[in-house]
Write a protein that holds these residues in place. Structure first.
Motif, PDB file in Angstrom:
ATOM      1  N   SER A 644       0.782  -1.294  -0.100  1.00  0.00           N
ATOM      2  CA  SER A 644       0.001   0.050   0.101  1.00  0.00           C
ATOM      3  C   SER A 644       0.968   1.353  -0.139  1.00  0.00           C
ATOM      4  O   SER A 644       0.606   2.368   0.348  1.00  0.00           O
ATOM      5  CB  SER A 644      -0.894  -0.012   1.252  1.00  0.00           C
ATOM      6  N   ASP A 645       2.061   1.113  -0.301  1.00  0.00           N
ATOM      7  CA  ASP A 645       2.950   2.163  -0.461  1.00  0.00           C
ATOM      8  C   ASP A 645       3.127   3.059   0.650  1.00  0.00           C
ATOM      9  O   ASP A 645       3.107   4.083   1.003  1.00  0.00           O
ATOM     10  CB  ASP A 645       2.574   3.138  -1.629  1.00  0.00           C
ATOM     11  N   ALA A 646       2.987   2.146   2.035  1.00  0.00           N
ATOM     12  CA  ALA A 646       3.377   2.787   3.290  1.00  0.00           C
ATOM     13  C   ALA A 646       4.823   2.501   3.640  1.00  0.00           C
ATOM     14  O   ALA A 646       5.003   1.279   4.306  1.00  0.00           O
ATOM     15  CB  ALA A 646       2.293   1.956   4.294  1.00  0.00           C
ATOM     16  N   ASP A 647       5.735   3.402   3.606  1.00  0.00           N
ATOM     17  CA  ASP A 647       7.129   3.154   4.177  1.00  0.00           C
ATOM     18  C   ASP A 647       7.783   1.881   3.429  1.00  0.00           C
ATOM     19  O   ASP A 647       8.217   0.895   4.354  1.00  0.00           O
ATOM     20  CB  ASP A 647       7.235   3.094   5.829  1.00  0.00           C
ATOM     21  N   PRO A 648       7.902   1.984   2.150  1.00  0.00           N
ATOM     22  CA  PRO A 648       8.562   0.717   1.593  1.00  0.00           C
ATOM     23  C   PRO A 648      10.025   0.372   2.065  1.00  0.00           C
ATOM     24  O   PRO A 648      10.444  -0.552   2.277  1.00  0.00           O
ATOM     25  CB  PRO A 648       8.534   0.989   0.081  1.00  0.00           C
ATOM     26  N   VAL A 672       8.469 -10.765  -4.648  1.00  0.00           N
ATOM     27  CA  VAL A 672       8.909 -10.908  -6.082  1.00  0.00           C
ATOM     28  C   VAL A 672       8.220  -9.866  -6.884  1.00  0.00           C
ATOM     29  O   VAL A 672       8.534  -9.125  -7.732  1.00  0.00           O
ATOM     30  CB  VAL A 672       8.775 -12.425  -6.708  1.00  0.00           C
ATOM     31  N   ALA A 673       6.789  -9.843  -6.584  1.00  0.00           N
ATOM     32  CA  ALA A 673       5.862  -9.085  -7.348  1.00  0.00           C
ATOM     33  C   ALA A 673       6.338  -7.650  -7.084  1.00  0.00           C
ATOM     34  O   ALA A 673       6.160  -6.887  -7.706  1.00  0.00           O
ATOM     35  CB  ALA A 673       4.512  -9.257  -6.950  1.00  0.00           C
ATOM     36  N   LEU A 674       6.634  -7.365  -5.847  1.00  0.00           N
ATOM     37  CA  LEU A 674       7.022  -5.806  -5.329  1.00  0.00           C
ATOM     38  C   LEU A 674       8.279  -5.565  -6.060  1.00  0.00           C
ATOM     39  O   LEU A 674       8.679  -4.281  -6.361  1.00  0.00           O
ATOM     40  CB  LEU A 674       7.016  -5.735  -3.918  1.00  0.00           C
ATOM     41  N   ARG A 680       5.224   0.301 -10.035  1.00  0.00           N
ATOM     42  CA  ARG A 680       6.028   1.047  -8.801  1.00  0.00           C
ATOM     43  C   ARG A 680       5.247   1.044  -7.514  1.00  0.00           C
ATOM     44  O   ARG A 680       4.282   1.007  -7.291  1.00  0.00           O
ATOM     45  CB  ARG A 680       6.367   2.501  -9.223  1.00  0.00           C
ATOM     46  N   VAL A 681       6.079   0.553  -6.677  1.00  0.00           N
ATOM     47  CA  VAL A 681       5.718   0.519  -5.112  1.00  0.00           C
ATOM     48  C   VAL A 681       5.711   1.659  -4.450  1.00  0.00           C
ATOM     49  O   VAL A 681       4.773   2.065  -3.874  1.00  0.00           O
ATOM     50  CB  VAL A 681       6.686  -0.706  -4.510  1.00  0.00           C
ATOM     51  N   VAL A 682       6.789   2.816  -4.864  1.00  0.00           N
ATOM     52  CA  VAL A 682       6.791   3.913  -4.365  1.00  0.00           C
ATOM     53  C   VAL A 682       5.837   4.721  -5.193  1.00  0.00           C
ATOM     54  O   VAL A 682       6.466   4.964  -6.520  1.00  0.00           O
ATOM     55  CB  VAL A 682       8.231   4.635  -4.140  1.00  0.00           C
ATOM     56  N   ARG A 683       4.852   5.307  -4.786  1.00  0.00           N
ATOM     57  CA  ARG A 683       3.804   6.222  -5.667  1.00  0.00           C
ATOM     58  C   ARG A 683       3.736   7.478  -4.970  1.00  0.00           C
ATOM     59  O   ARG A 683       3.043   8.246  -5.571  1.00  0.00           O
ATOM     60  CB  ARG A 683       2.690   5.572  -6.035  1.00  0.00           C
ATOM     61  N   SER A 684       4.297   7.819  -3.921  1.00  0.00           N
ATOM     62  CA  SER A 684       4.063   9.005  -3.163  1.00  0.00           C
ATOM     63  C   SER A 684       5.208   9.523  -2.375  1.00  0.00           C
ATOM     64  O   SER A 684       6.277   9.010  -2.347  1.00  0.00           O
ATOM     65  CB  SER A 684       2.851   8.908  -2.145  1.00  0.00           C
ATOM     66  N   GLY A 685       5.304  10.723  -1.980  1.00  0.00           N
ATOM     67  CA  GLY A 685       6.293  11.524  -1.623  1.00  0.00           C
ATOM     68  C   GLY A 685       6.715  12.543  -2.632  1.00  0.00           C
ATOM     69  O   GLY A 685       5.744  13.141  -3.016  1.00  0.00           O
ATOM     70  N   VAL A 686       7.974  13.121  -2.319  1.00  0.00           N
ATOM     71  CA  VAL A 686       8.434  14.159  -3.133  1.00  0.00           C
ATOM     72  C   VAL A 686       8.733  13.916  -4.422  1.00  0.00           C
ATOM     73  O   VAL A 686       9.377  12.814  -4.723  1.00  0.00           O
ATOM     74  CB  VAL A 686       9.891  14.649  -2.577  1.00  0.00           C
ATOM     75  N   ASP A 688      10.128  14.833  -7.213  1.00  0.00           N
ATOM     76  CA  ASP A 688      11.240  14.487  -8.043  1.00  0.00           C
ATOM     77  C   ASP A 688      12.001  13.182  -7.582  1.00  0.00           C
ATOM     78  O   ASP A 688      12.946  12.718  -8.043  1.00  0.00           O
ATOM     79  CB  ASP A 688      12.202  15.579  -7.706  1.00  0.00           C
ATOM     80  N   ARG A 689      11.573  12.632  -6.450  1.00  0.00           N
ATOM     81  CA  ARG A 689      12.399  11.491  -5.826  1.00  0.00           C
ATOM     82  C   ARG A 689      11.645  10.192  -5.894  1.00  0.00           C
ATOM     83  O   ARG A 689      12.410   8.929  -5.591  1.00  0.00           O
ATOM     84  CB  ARG A 689      12.721  11.441  -4.529  1.00  0.00           C
ATOM     85  N   ILE A 690      10.522  10.185  -6.368  1.00  0.00           N
ATOM     86  CA  ILE A 690       9.572   8.807  -6.514  1.00  0.00           C
ATOM     87  C   ILE A 690      10.041   7.884  -7.177  1.00  0.00           C
ATOM     88  O   ILE A 690      10.447   6.669  -6.595  1.00  0.00           O
ATOM     89  CB  ILE A 690       8.054   9.307  -6.590  1.00  0.00           C
ATOM     90  N   ILE A 691      10.560   8.334  -8.471  1.00  0.00           N
ATOM     91  CA  ILE A 691      11.011   7.200  -9.394  1.00  0.00           C
ATOM     92  C   ILE A 691      12.543   6.671  -8.588  1.00  0.00           C
ATOM     93  O   ILE A 691      12.681   5.269  -8.639  1.00  0.00           O
ATOM     94  CB  ILE A 691      11.317   7.729 -10.548  1.00  0.00           C
ATOM     95  N   HIS A 692      13.126   7.637  -8.319  1.00  0.00           N
ATOM     96  CA  HIS A 692      14.726   7.044  -7.720  1.00  0.00           C
ATOM     97  C   HIS A 692      14.312   6.126  -6.439  1.00  0.00           C
ATOM     98  O   HIS A 692      15.104   5.147  -6.404  1.00  0.00           O
ATOM     99  CB  HIS A 692      15.454   8.259  -7.329  1.00  0.00           C
ATOM    100  N   GLN A 693      13.444   6.699  -5.705  1.00  0.00           N
ATOM    101  CA  GLN A 693      12.991   5.744  -4.273  1.00  0.00           C
ATOM    102  C   GLN A 693      12.731   4.373  -4.671  1.00  0.00           C
ATOM    103  O   GLN A 693      12.852   3.427  -4.277  1.00  0.00           O
ATOM    104  CB  GLN A 693      12.092   6.530  -3.401  1.00  0.00           C
ATOM    105  N   ASP A 694      11.821   4.251  -5.899  1.00  0.00           N
ATOM    106  CA  ASP A 694      11.272   3.092  -6.193  1.00  0.00           C
ATOM    107  C   ASP A 694      12.229   2.149  -6.662  1.00  0.00           C
ATOM    108  O   ASP A 694      12.272   0.873  -6.381  1.00  0.00           O
ATOM    109  CB  ASP A 694      10.120   3.206  -7.225  1.00  0.00           C
ATOM    110  N   GLU A 695      13.121   2.588  -7.605  1.00  0.00           N
ATOM    111  CA  GLU A 695      14.408   1.810  -7.925  1.00  0.00           C
ATOM    112  C   GLU A 695      15.323   1.470  -6.724  1.00  0.00           C
ATOM    113  O   GLU A 695      15.715   0.440  -6.960  1.00  0.00           O
ATOM    114  CB  GLU A 695      15.331   2.938  -8.989  1.00  0.00           C
ATOM    115  N   ALA A 696      15.408   2.269  -5.968  1.00  0.00           N
ATOM    116  CA  ALA A 696      16.195   1.937  -4.856  1.00  0.00           C
ATOM    117  C   ALA A 696      15.397   0.728  -3.990  1.00  0.00           C
ATOM    118  O   ALA A 696      16.304  -0.327  -3.437  1.00  0.00           O
ATOM    119  CB  ALA A 696      16.395   2.996  -3.817  1.00  0.00           C
TER     120      ALA A 696
END
Length: 716
Positions: A644-648, A672-674, A680-686, A688-696
């Motif tokens: 649910s994109d709560a603190d991945p 594995v699905a995540l 993307r698992v990370v869909r909220s936040g700043v 400019d950083r969402i994509i980078h945080q999802d990749e991390a």
């Protein structure tokens, strides 16, 4: 109902027993009277205040249900009907309920449908349109659906007709798609056809070539966006998002096909909508960027188009490297002049192709604030570092040689860059030392970072500058001196002043904790700081958590730290805005290990919140006896939070703390699905950083999978 009777019973109502976003509801009678009055300006102000109090940022309260009968009475009397229907629909659709029984506010609106449904036939089209939206938001299908079906047969104007179809679809998606099939015909009004496309999506109906053609024929579609649903304010982007959210490959390809076609359209307005849809796709789908990159390049037909897509390309980072040739010509333009478009393009190029951007930034340094901010600001991922370029190093030294001319964020941005380069930036140490008196908070950490890898002479000069500043009471210099040489005494003296005065107690406590037992002299000041707190505001809670952690690190006295953290947890329960304060308190609890066991009930209570659960699980794994916890269940709790994109990021820490034995085969498949799924698992936040945080997250989750299972189960 007559307006004169719409406020009957207002004074007899027990308003003091109810509350809204700003406290007691005793002010609502005055607002309702002003709203019903003849003073248009006062009525407008009252309406605005009601939105802010009983529907504050979409949240409803106990008082929200209490105002409904009076609002409905005014609306039914013909007084500001469209405005009041907007408020009533907002109250009905809200699922963010605070201090009120779930569904009770929606129920209060549904209870007045006998007064609201006749408004579907009001003379004014905007009232009919808003009424269709508002009554459908009650969810009372048995009463509302027949009225909407009847209105569909009798409504001739496009805007109300479209909203009637949307309402039918909202209440009964299957019925909506039946109506929508005929409404797709080219003979229908564009607004109605757009509603028909969404009705098919709402019903999870197959996406067909007919729908694809209809959607493209409606472009540019922004004028057709929903006035009530902000998610559908940009229709093409909303359709693309809905298709991607289905999570099926054919629907994903359908979404990309729409964006591809629109990006190649000859009309600038269509390409602009397509770019926003591509942006949305890249924020939701991991495969969107490589799939759409060539179409994005093709859409860069002029300078305006390049600027429009520069933000997206920058957020994609190196994934957008194939588009660097689109950015580079504009990024290198007019380096000796202020040029906002060149600056925007360079800010993106810095993140897309850092090696290519470094000499361009060197040439324009001082006139490219966006590009410099991209190097050191929110847009850059945590692990980002611009290569140490000789020309750029010289340019930075030149800027630092005039420290009195630096302002705003530039001192921090320049020193951040040098800190990242470390010893490679040793040539800048003379300029850093000279700038230390002018910008000590920014320069001191950079001196320590750069000098740490330098020779003895350079290091000695750096230490001398930092020691002199620390003796003058500069906390940043004392901290840098400690980091570089381990000298604790100057830092202790600075922290004593900080804790005793009006400084930032939280930051001071965090720094004190770094000292460990060497900070024993600070214990009285830390305890005194606790006596100056006690409220439930986020700053106070976070301050006390930092003090508790510092006391533990310095004294090793777990009993004292536990008492403080217990107080933080207890106070946080009284505030709906303290979720992240609980997370930070849980992380501090984890540091205590088994000594934090008395806080176990507090941690278990936090498991109910998806935001708090990962940190609570990490702490439980640290403090509880392994045999006393159902670690498999805890791992499942963390999975639900991550899904649910709560603190991945915190979820990864929790899984690592629980260990492989907590992960069942089903758990591993969900992980594995995540890690490997398209969404993307990370869909909220700043943004400019969402994509980078999802990749991390993806990288770290993949590493956990390898550690847990040797070879991960087959992906989705």
């Amino acid at each position: 109902m007559e307006l004169a009777h719409s406020l009957d019973g207002l004074d007899a109502h027990p308003w003091a027993s109810f509350s809204h976003a700003y406290g007691s509801a005793e002010d609502l009678p005055g607002l309702l009277r002003a709203l019903a009055g003849t003073d248009a300006e006062a009525a407008e102000e009252a309406l605005s205040e009601l939105h802010g109090s009983v529907l504050h940022q979409g949240t409803v309260y106990s008082a929200s249900a209490e105002v409904v009968p009076f609002l409905v009475g005014m609306a039914a009397s013909g007084h500001r009907t469209a405005d009041l229907l907007m408020l009533l629909g907002g109250l009905a659709e809200s699922e963010d309920e605070y201090g009120v029984a779930p569904g009770s506010v929606r129920g209060a609106v549904a209870d007045r449908l006998t007064l609201l449904l006749p408004l579907l036939a009001a003379p004014e089209p905007d009232v009919r349109r808003t009424a269709a939206w508002a009554v459908s938001r009650t969810g009372a299908a048995a009463l509302v659906l027949p009225a909407l079906r009847a209105r569909w047969e009798g409504e001739s104007m496009s805007a109300p007709r479209a909203e009637v179809l949307a309402g039918i679809s909202r209440l009964d998606p299957r019925a909506g798609v039946v109506v929508a099939t005929a409404a797709l015909a080219p003979s229908q009004a564009a607004e109605v056809r757009m509603a028909a496309v969404f009705a098919h999506l709402d019903a999870d109906a197959p996406w067909t070539e007919t729908l694809h053609t209809a959607m493209l024929s409606l472009l540019p579609a922004d004028p057709l966006g929903s006035a009530f649903d902000h998610e559908r304010g940009e229709p093409l982007a909303a359709v693309v998002a809905a298709l991607l959210d289905r999570g099926r490959r054919p629907d994903r390809e359908a979404a990309f096909a729409l964006v591809d076609a629109a990006l190649h359209d000859e009309r600038a307005a269509v390409r602009a909508e397509a770019l926003w849809a591509a942006d949305r796709a890249c924020m939701l789908s991991r495969s969107a960027a490589p799939r759409l990159m060539e179409s994005l390049r093709a859409a860069a037909v002029d300078e305006s188009a390049v600027i429009a897509m520069s933000s997206l390309l920058g957020r994609l980072g190196r994934v957008a490297a194939p588009a660097s040739d689109v950015l580079a010509p504009l990024a290198g333009r007019n380096p000796d002049e202020d040029d906002d478009h060149a600056d925007r393009a360079l800010a993106a190029l810095v993140l897309v192709a850092p090696e290519q951007a470094a000499p361009l930034l060197a040439a324009g340094l001082g006139r490219r604030p966006r590009a410099l901010a991209a190097v050191a600001g929110f847009r850059s991922p945590a692990a980002f570092a611009l290569p140490c370029d000789a020309a750029l190093l010289d340019a930075v030294r030149d800027r630092l040689s005039r420290p009195e001319s630096l302002s705003g964020n530039e001192p921090w941005q320049l020193t951040h860059l040098l800190s990242a380069w470390g010893a490679d930036a040793a040539a800048a140490l003379p300029e850093l030392r000279a700038a230390l008196p002018h910008h000590p908070d920014r320069v001191a950490p950079a001196i320590a970072s750069v000098a740490a890898g330098c020779g003895q002479d350079e290091r000695a000069r750096a230490v001398g500058s930092l020691r002199a500043a620390a003796e003058r009471g500069v906390l940043a210099a004392a901290r840098a001196l400690y980091d570089l040489e381990g000298e604790a005494a100057p830092l202790v003296r600075c922290l004593e002043r900080e804790l005793a005065g009006a400084g930032d107690v939280r930051d001071a406590a965090v720094t004190a904790g770094v000292l460990g037992p060497r900070g024993a002299a600070l214990v009285p000041a830390l305890r005194e700081a606790l006596r100056r707190t006690g409220d439930a505001t986020t700053p106070a809670l976070d301050r006390d958590t930092a003090v508790a952690e510092a006391l533990w690190r310095i004294t090793g006295n777990a009993e004292e730290a536990v008492a403080v953290l217990d107080s933080v947890f207890a106070r946080a329960e009284r505030s709906a805005w303290s979720r992240w304060s609980v997370v930070r308190a849980a992380r501090a609890t984890a540091l205590l290990g088994p000594a934090g066991r008395p806080l176990r009930p507090r941690l278990e209570a936090a498991l109910a919140s998806p935001t708090q659960a990962p940190a609570a699980v990490t702490a439980l794994a640290a403090v509880a006896e392994p045999a006393s916890s159902d670690r498999v269940a805890l791992a499942a709790t963390v999975l639900r939070a991550a899904e649910s994109d709560a603190d991945p990021e915190g979820a990864c820490e929790a899984w690592e703390a629980l260990g492989a034995e907590a992960m069942t085969e089903d758990h591993l498949r969900r992980l594995v699905a995540l890690a490997d799924g398209d969404a993307r698992v990370v869909r909220s936040g700043v943004e400019d950083r969402i994509i980078h945080q999802d990749e991390a997250f993806r990288e770290r989750a993949g590493a956990l999978l390898r550690a847990f299972s040797g070879s991960a189960p087959t992906g989705p």
